[in-house]
Scaffold this active site. Sequence first.
Site, PDB file in Angstrom:
ATOM      1  N   ALA A 258       0.950  -1.329   0.016  1.00  0.00           N
ATOM      2  CA  ALA A 258       0.010  -0.064   0.125  1.00  0.00           C
ATOM      3  C   ALA A 258       0.708   1.739   0.079  1.00  0.00           C
ATOM      4  CB  ALA A 258      -0.905   0.152   1.164  1.00  0.00           C
TER       5      ALA A 258
ATOM      6  N   GLY B 145       0.862   4.515   2.339  1.00  0.00           N
ATOM      7  CA  GLY B 145       0.078   5.683   3.129  1.00  0.00           C
ATOM      8  C   GLY B 145       0.807   7.126   2.630  1.00  0.00           C
TER       9      GLY B 145
ATOM     10  N   LEU C 220       2.840   8.713   4.118  1.00  0.00           N
ATOM     11  CA  LEU C 220       4.300   9.019   4.264  1.00  0.00           C
ATOM     12  C   LEU C 220       5.013   8.322   3.565  1.00  0.00           C
ATOM     13  CD1 LEU C 220       4.808   9.672   7.419  1.00  0.00           C
ATOM     14  CD2 LEU C 220       4.445  11.592   6.316  1.00  0.00           C
TER      15      LEU C 220
ATOM     16  N   LYS D  80       7.898   0.079   7.039  1.00  0.00           N
ATOM     17  CA  LYS D  80       6.793   1.932   6.501  1.00  0.00           C
ATOM     18  C   LYS D  80       7.950   2.690   6.240  1.00  0.00           C
ATOM     19  CE  LYS D  80       3.489   5.107   7.689  1.00  0.00           C
ATOM     20  NZ  LYS D  80       2.221   5.771   8.880  1.00  0.00           N
TER      21      LYS D  80
ATOM     22  N   ASP E 119      -5.894  12.338  12.715  1.00  0.00           N
ATOM     23  CA  ASP E 119      -6.261  12.771  11.704  1.00  0.00           C
ATOM     24  C   ASP E 119      -6.856  10.728  11.476  1.00  0.00           C
ATOM     25  OD1 ASP E 119      -6.551  13.113   9.462  1.00  0.00           O
ATOM     26  OD2 ASP E 119      -4.302  11.245   8.238  1.00  0.00           O
TER      27      ASP E 119
END
Length: 778
Positions: A171, A173, A175, A194, A300
């Site tokens: 995916a 994201g 950032l 990440k 968020d």
Amino acid sequence: MTDGTSGGAAVCDRPDCPGAGRGRINVRGFCSECGRKARGRAAGSPSPDTPASASASASAILESESTATAARARRRAVARKFTVRPAGDGLMDLPRVELPSLRDLVIDDPQPPPQGQPCAGCEETVGAAYAGQPALWTGVCHHCRHPFDFTPQLRPGDLLGGQYEVVGGVAYGGLGWVYLAEDTQLDRQPVAIKGLINDDDETAQRAAIEERRYLTMLDHPGIVSIINYVRHPARGSGRPQGYIVMEFVAGVTLSTIGDYIARVDPHFDGARVYQHILTYGALALDALEYLHGEKLVYCDLKPSNVMHHEGRVKVIDLGAVRQLGQRDGPPPVITEKFAAPEVVHHGALPTELHDLYGVGKTLKNLSDKVRRAAQRPPGLGRESYDRLLARATAYDPRQRFGSAREMAEQLRGVLREIHSLRLEREQPEPSTLFVPTAALLDSGLGRIPGLERWLTGQARPVLADGRPGPKRVPLGLPVPFPDAKDPGAALLNTPTDSGPRRLIEQLRAFPHESAEIRFRICRAHLELDEVDEAKAQVKAAERIIGGDRAPYDWRLNWHRALVRLAEGAVAEARREFDAVYGALPGEYAPKLALGYCAEHLADHGAAERFYQAVWQRNRSQGSAAFGLARLRLAAGDRTGAVDVLSEVPKVSRHHDAAQIATVRVLAGRLGHPDGLPTEADFAEVLTRLPRLYLDDGRSSGHARERLTAEVWEVALDWVLRYGNKDEAGALFGKRDEEAVVRADLERALRDLAQQADRPEAVEVLVDRANAVRPMTRV
């Protein structure tokens, strides 16, 4: 920002812009609301009097639609890889979302994010697809000339930190890319890696460091957890780049759940879909409550940041988390569509109330996908749901819930209400705001008539439905618990047997200003029918609470409503109770009060919905059962009234009153031409009457004698109108029906005469007994 605008962007100056001043101009010169170029923004743009070209407006709309369609297509492709199994029968059971193989999530042909990403230099959106042109992997910001690069930095087989082997990207994201990897030192357990947008992105670097620090501190089952932090040479430059190693959550986001709902997926169909939506909210609020307790703000909260995996929910992507009140560092990361107005439009720092706003908007985003009537909750459930969202997303933050726990309590109340209305199965839960009351909103239907019933008035009166007058209702409604923060709370929580007059004297001696003391004195004055004094106490409480807080304090609305009822102003009381319902959509008390107000004002449809919502959720709420029974009697539905009253359980303190009312309704004379009971009704009376708990459990006594006399009076009326002289069809199975009933009624009235305490009363009752005495046969 993720919608292509930023807080520092120019505002659209077109007077016909639907954004009404909220439209921001992106780097290409187009408004985010109306999709047209700003007037006079650049050389060659249309003049102020010239409308934007149709092609520019259409291309912006087409770009927006194509981007949204592409996003839905990607989510649909991911969703097809999961198996969804039915939810269990529990209140908060969710469908089970399972993935046969984690490797199925790996993207074989990665593409740049079509919606673009905020520029690291100025936060304008860069790289987005536009007007039919594909999204860009790399480039330069048109606004500040800062370079961007969305190219994946890791490839399958890369080994990070000598431990984590990359399987592939899954995916993109906020950032950067998220990768699936395996821990080679721990049985190849799956982990999520990440990464950042690129190694030169200082803003993203700082955000990642903050995320890593916060995640290391957090330990909650509803929040994704960090495992490690490693560095790996960036592709091309060889510069070390940081990566966060997290638990891998194999599930779908609530954005995908919204697609399931819109497509009417079998597991997200029917009225239960609202239960699932509320469950998502409840579990997200649990996670937020934990964060807020750590003095952190999520910032968020939106559907794409909440993951449904297996039968659970987890809040993911904590890159926006910041300390409450933090003013230094990068600006808060928010998504305008889900951000509170004070943050978006007034530059306020995100607070706990901003997070609650995001929960409300997330739930609304999901429920807006509901298309079929069968998916909507029954009865009052939908209105309670809407009121929950209305308070959570109020424009003024002072109107919102005060904390995640407060919102969660009301949300769970609405959830239980919808569940009980859907299944017609109770879901009781003690209130944390209102004290259970022993009082019953009934003015006699559940009590044995007193002896005066035979001494005054009609000889054979119509059965009264027992609706209490407005002045009596304030004393029969639940009482709010004292606010623990109020200085008088400790005193009010101390048991007392003082009467209202003595209690007023004692409370007036309290040395501190206390709104709760004033509220209690108000209720004591209402017990004494001193309405003006009660009203003065409410005004004093309003002064103590303060003009800036008073408009948002439901306790004031509640006590103003009690005073209005005592004055007989039921319509005004209804408006005050409605404000309490808006503040506390998951509570019993305001719905019970609103049910009475609607009943009194002959709005029987509304009264039915309110009483039913309380009754279905908790069968011990006898006042709601009596309210429903009164509505049935008003409609001439004797059977319906009996059915409701018969369901009041033995554990309820109102059970005995309901049993008495059942017998009186079965044997009662209703106010219409065919208002006499049927043979079956009388047969049921003869079965129930001996079983009633009367006279402290004795088989005979004054109360049983009076109820027996009432039953025989109506029985005589029935025999005189419908009875037969032969045994076939006789009411009590005897040949000379009228003589038998007259004899029983005479005996009952003579028993009543023995209860009288004055000669004139004895004379009246003996005369009535003689009047019904059967004729002597010669």
